[in-house]
Design an enzyme around this catalytic site. Structure first.
Site, PDB file in Angstrom:
ATOM      1  N   SER A  97       0.836  -1.193   0.000  1.00 14.30           N
ATOM      2  CA  SER A  97       0.000   0.000   0.000  1.00 14.30           C
ATOM      3  C   SER A  97       0.875   1.248   0.000  1.00 14.30           C
ATOM      4  O   SER A  97       1.980   1.242   0.548  1.00 14.30           O
ATOM      5  CB  SER A  97      -0.924   0.009   1.224  1.00 14.30           C
ATOM      6  OG  SER A  97      -1.886   1.043   1.141  1.00 14.30           O
ATOM      7  N   ASP A  98       0.369   2.307  -0.628  1.00 10.57           N
ATOM      8  CA  ASP A  98       1.086   3.575  -0.646  1.00 10.57           C
ATOM      9  C   ASP A  98       0.070   4.705  -0.593  1.00 10.57           C
ATOM     10  O   ASP A  98      -0.994   4.624  -1.229  1.00 10.57           O
ATOM     11  CB  ASP A  98       1.939   3.701  -1.907  1.00 10.57           C
ATOM     12  CG  ASP A  98       2.879   4.899  -1.826  1.00 10.57           C
ATOM     13  OD1 ASP A  98       3.873   4.820  -1.075  1.00 10.57           O
ATOM     14  OD2 ASP A  98       2.618   5.921  -2.487  1.00 10.57           O
ATOM     15  N   THR A  99       0.391   5.763   0.160  1.00 11.60           N
ATOM     16  CA  THR A  99      -0.535   6.879   0.363  1.00 11.60           C
ATOM     17  C   THR A  99       0.158   8.208   0.083  1.00 11.60           C
ATOM     18  O   THR A  99       1.287   8.427   0.522  1.00 11.60           O
ATOM     19  CB  THR A  99      -1.070   6.877   1.808  1.00 11.60           C
ATOM     20  OG1 THR A  99      -1.749   5.635   2.056  1.00 11.60           O
ATOM     21  CG2 THR A  99      -2.039   8.028   2.024  1.00 11.60           C
TER      22      THR A  99
END
Length: 202
Positions: A70-72
């Site tokens: 995941s990346d934000t």
């Protein structure tokens, strides 16, 4: 159904906490990929790519398991705000989003081994910020909380005081979209309740 090990390709305690709250208790294997932006890379493409690269870096070393990457990022005026490297950067980021609406994009990739079955998707939430005085911003930055957060604030902590409201999913802002995760399970023909059944009666 045979038990499937969940692996989180991230050292983020916030992502781990979201999974734990869902009765998913992952083994954490940090991917340590290069998270540099490519020239002219759009925000959606960036989080999509990085979430996949994080998951893939771990999946290629494993024969079994469900790997979650995941990346934000925070986006305002098409400018990407990642984690501030200095307090000066943190103050500048918070000043830029004060009293305005910005977008939080969280990319997620699931890779199911064996077979390298892949699901990847990007979720977006609009965040409307309160107007922030210079003193308020400086006091918040002084707490240290902004320094490992995309956009220089943590909605799950003191940063909640900065946020007027959100339009979208809360967990996307924290760093791991629950609804995207459920979409991924469906896409990979995994039953969520089968995945957690060993935890339900402990």
């Amino acid at each position: 159904m045979k038990s499937i090990e969940i692996i989180l390709a991230s050292g983020s305690p916030r992502r781990k906490e979201i999974l734990n709250n869902l009765k998913l208790y992952p083994r954490v294997i940090k991917s340590n990929i290069d998270e540099s932006h490519k020239p002219n890379e759009k925000p959606h493409a960036l989080v999509h790519r990085l979430s996949y690269e994080k998951a893939y870096a771990v999946a290629k070393e494993l024969d079994q398991g469900l790997i979650i990457g995941s990346d934000t990022i925070v986006v305002v005026d098409n400018q990407i705000l990642t984690q501030p490297k200095t307090t000066t950067e943190a103050i500048a980021m918070l000043t830029a989003i004060s009293g305005r609406t910005h977008q939080v994009l969280t990319g997620m990739t699931l890779i199911h081994q064996p077979g390298h079955e892949v699901f990847t998707q990007v979720a977006m939430t609009n965040v409307i910020m309160n107007p922030l005085s210079e003193t308020w911003i400086q006091d918040y930055v002084a707490t240290g909380e902004p320094m490992d957060k995309a956009g220089a604030y943590g909605i799950q902590g003191i940063g909640a005081t900065l946020v007027k409201r959100i339009d979208g999913e809360y967990s996307t802002v924290v760093g791991l979209s629950v609804q995207t995760l459920m979409d991924g399970f469906k896409s990979l023909n995994l039953n969520y309740f089968d995945l957690i059944k060993d935890q339900l009666y402990e």
